[in-house]
Design a protein around this motif. Structure first.
Motif, PDB file in Angstrom:
ATOM      1  N   TRP A   1       0.851  -1.191   0.000  1.00 17.98           N
ATOM      2  CA  TRP A   1       0.000   0.000   0.000  1.00 17.98           C
ATOM      3  C   TRP A   1       0.885   1.238   0.000  1.00 17.98           C
ATOM      4  N   GLN A   2       0.475   2.223  -0.752  1.00 18.62           N
ATOM      5  CA  GLN A   2       1.234   3.467  -0.835  1.00 18.62           C
ATOM      6  C   GLN A   2       0.291   4.588  -1.238  1.00 18.62           C
ATOM      7  N   PHE A   3       0.834   5.781  -1.313  1.00 22.49           N
ATOM      8  CA  PHE A   3       0.073   6.912  -1.847  1.00 22.49           C
ATOM      9  C   PHE A   3       0.137   6.831  -3.371  1.00 22.49           C
ATOM     10  N   PRO A   4      -0.852   7.402  -4.076  1.00 19.36           N
ATOM     11  CA  PRO A   4      -0.741   7.453  -5.536  1.00 19.36           C
ATOM     12  C   PRO A   4       0.593   8.113  -5.898  1.00 19.36           C
ATOM     13  N   ALA A   5       1.342   7.474  -6.778  1.00 21.06           N
ATOM     14  CA  ALA A   5       2.690   7.959  -7.075  1.00 21.06           C
ATOM     15  C   ALA A   5       3.177   7.407  -8.403  1.00 21.06           C
ATOM     16  N   GLY A   6       4.174   8.065  -8.949  1.00 17.36           N
ATOM     17  CA  GLY A   6       4.783   7.572 -10.174  1.00 17.36           C
ATOM     18  C   GLY A   6       6.004   8.380 -10.531  1.00 17.36           C
ATOM     19  N   GLU A   7       6.676   7.944 -11.591  1.00 20.89           N
ATOM     20  CA  GLU A   7       7.920   8.582 -12.006  1.00 20.89           C
ATOM     21  C   GLU A   7       7.682   9.996 -12.526  1.00 20.89           C
ATOM     22  N   ILE A   8       8.605  10.872 -12.153  1.00 25.17           N
ATOM     23  CA  ILE A   8       8.587  12.250 -12.637  1.00 25.17           C
ATOM     24  C   ILE A   8       9.189  12.250 -14.039  1.00 25.17           C
ATOM     25  N   GLU A   9       8.465  12.820 -14.987  1.00 23.71           N
ATOM     26  CA  GLU A   9       8.940  12.852 -16.366  1.00 23.71           C
ATOM     27  C   GLU A   9       9.964  13.970 -16.550  1.00 23.71           C
ATOM     28  N   PRO A  10      10.871  13.846 -17.549  1.00 24.33           N
ATOM     29  CA  PRO A  10      11.878  14.880 -17.777  1.00 24.33           C
ATOM     30  C   PRO A  10      11.238  16.256 -17.932  1.00 24.33           C
ATOM     31  N   GLY A  11      11.747  17.230 -17.193  1.00 27.69           N
ATOM     32  CA  GLY A  11      11.242  18.594 -17.263  1.00 27.69           C
ATOM     33  C   GLY A  11       9.975  18.837 -16.463  1.00 27.69           C
TER      34      GLY A  11
END
Length: 140
Positions: free
Chosen positions: A36-46
């Protein structure tokens, strides 16, 4: 500005409190102890971390949110990834599992349930924010 210790992109997490509960999502595939985690994902370039948190929330659970404040950054102790945590508020929509490849479930939980979902504890600035924003049930 220091360079991240990893070549992988940073991860942006959205801390969304609504009607006295905080949104957690369950990963389909656990990453170490993370289920379980908070909604999250990779930060895109820029992309700014707060923008990534807003975008990932929409992509994962179909909820339109607005970034309110950056709560903090750290290297995650379980994954070694650079993490950014952004407090967000709901603008519109109802949270549902949209990204069925990544997510198995979601839950709006109370402050008393956090330790059940995240037994190893939350990042201190996130916990401090939730201590202010979430009503506490029984004192523990």
């Amino acid at each position: 500005m220091t360079e991240p210790s990893s070549t992988k992109p940073g991860i942006a997490a959205a801390i969304i409190v609504h009607e006295g509960r905080v949104l957690m999502v369950q990963r389909r595939v656990t990453e170490g102890e993370l289920s379980w985690q908070f909604p999250a994902g990779e930060i895109e370039p820029g992309e700014a971390p707060n923008d990534a948190a807003v975008r990932e929330t929409d992509e994962e659970v179909g909820l339109t949110v607005r970034a309110v404040q950056l709560l903090g950054n750290r290297v995650h102790p379980k994954t070694g990834r650079q993490m950014s945590y952004t407090a967000c508020e709901v603008v519109s929509g109802t949270a549902t599992v949209v990204d069925t490849e990544e997510l198995a479930d979601l839950a709006w939980i109370t402050s008393d349930q956090i330790s059940e979902y995240v037994p190893y504890g939350l990042f201190e600035p996130v916990q401090a924010y939730l201590d202010i924003k979430l009503p506490s049930g029984s004192a523990s």
